[in-house]
Design an enzyme around this catalytic site. Structure first.
Site, PDB file in Angstrom:
ATOM      1  N   TYR A  94       0.833  -1.198   0.000  1.00  0.00           N
ATOM      2  CA  TYR A  94       0.000   0.000   0.000  1.00  0.00           C
ATOM      3  C   TYR A  94       0.873   1.257   0.000  1.00  0.00           C
ATOM      4  CZ  TYR A  94      -3.269   3.516   1.799  1.00  0.00           C
ATOM      5  OH  TYR A  94      -4.017   4.651   1.981  1.00  0.00           O
ATOM      6  N   LYS A  98       1.327   4.207  -2.906  1.00  0.00           N
ATOM      7  CA  LYS A  98       1.082   5.620  -2.602  1.00  0.00           C
ATOM      8  C   LYS A  98       2.291   6.482  -2.966  1.00  0.00           C
ATOM      9  CE  LYS A  98      -3.142   5.655  -1.229  1.00  0.00           C
ATOM     10  NZ  LYS A  98      -4.167   6.368  -2.030  1.00  0.00           N
ATOM     11  N   ILE A 124      -7.092   7.453   9.880  1.00  0.00           N
ATOM     12  CA  ILE A 124      -8.362   8.171   9.753  1.00  0.00           C
ATOM     13  C   ILE A 124      -9.431   7.440  10.555  1.00  0.00           C
ATOM     14  CG2 ILE A 124     -10.127   9.006   8.167  1.00  0.00           C
ATOM     15  CD1 ILE A 124      -7.427  10.367   7.822  1.00  0.00           C
TER      16      ILE A 124
END
Length: 266
Positions: A94, A98, A124
């Site tokens: 991941y 990114k 988040i």
């Protein structure tokens, strides 16, 4: 309109039909699914980002806002603080995708003049997150708000940079609205609630707002090791200075708002 971000023709059709002034590119496979299915993760996260940028170039869309992550950093970094210049050496797929997206955006910016900007988000918190890993910070609020007990897989002392999802949305909007001449750094880390609350403090905030909330702690050694190795304080001074970044929600306001949304849905 529905479509697959990993399919160039789907993205081209959508961009051609809508012809937006800006594209907010948030589509991605998160960990752990991206680690379990690398082929799909590459197709969605890496190829998908290329498709969005290429579509913007072909149809003269002036601006792309990209959701990146602090997982672009290296957990073994000698840096005591992660800022916009800390060593980038992602160790998850991941994070790799990114970082690829950030650098591909920089290429399109320098080569084609595309106004590319991105935010490196911390953890988040918000309703509906998949129940895995650091999303426990969301689930402890959501499950207790539904009247269910919750077992936290991290120690009470753990401090994980954390931001409410409504602040996460505001960050990209604020970044997109900033004058182009102010954008010097391009790829910005943003911090969450300051000072960073511990998991135990989050639990206490939930107990104070949800009557009868049952929270216990049973540490997941693998998750705890990951967090302990990776987490650093974040320095988002460039975001604050260049485009006025600031949070609207502190710990108590975040928990209050999530509980209120749960009550509205019930």
């Amino acid at each position: 309109m529905p479509g697959d971000v990993g399919n160039l023709s789907h993205v081209l059709d959508a961009v051609k039909k809508v012809k937006p002034n800006a594209i907010y590119h948030l589509g991605a496979m998160l960990p752990p699914p991206s680690e379990v299915d690398p082929t799909s993760a590459i197709q969605v996260n890496a190829v998908g980002t290329f498709n969005v940028l290429e579509s913007a170039r072909l149809f003269d869309i002036p601006q792309i806002l990209f959701a990146s992550s602090i997982q672009v950093y290296w957990p073994g970094s000698p840096d005591n603080v992660f800022d916009d210049y800390a060593l980038e050496r992602p160790f998850t797929l991941y994070g790799v995708t990114k970082l690829f997206g950030e650098h591909l955006g920089l290429f399109y910016k320098s080569k084609y003049g595309l106004d590319f900007r991105s935010v490196r988000y911390p953890n988040i918190t918000g309703l509906g997150r998949p129940p895995a890993g650091s999303s426990s910070l969301s689930w402890v609020i959501e499950e207790c708000g539904k009247g269910n007990p919750f077992t936290m897989p991290l120690t009470p002392e753990t401090r994980l940079p954390n931001m409410y999802i409504k602040d996460a949305a505001s960050a990209l909007i604020m970044l997109g609205q900033a004058p182009l001449e102010n954008i010097k750094t391009v790829n910005y880390v943003v911090d969450g609630i300051k000072p960073t609350p511990s998991v135990g403090e989050l639990a206490e905030a939930v107990r104070a707002r949800v009557s009868g909330a049952q929270i216990d702690f049973q540490t997941d050694p693998n998750l705890q090791r990951f967090v302990d190795e990776f987490v650093r304080p974040l320095d988002d001074s460039n975001a604050r200075e260049e485009w006025g970044w600031k949070l609207d929600y502190d710990l108590e306001q975040m928990v209050d708002d999530i509980v209120k949304e749960l009550e509205t849905k019930s």
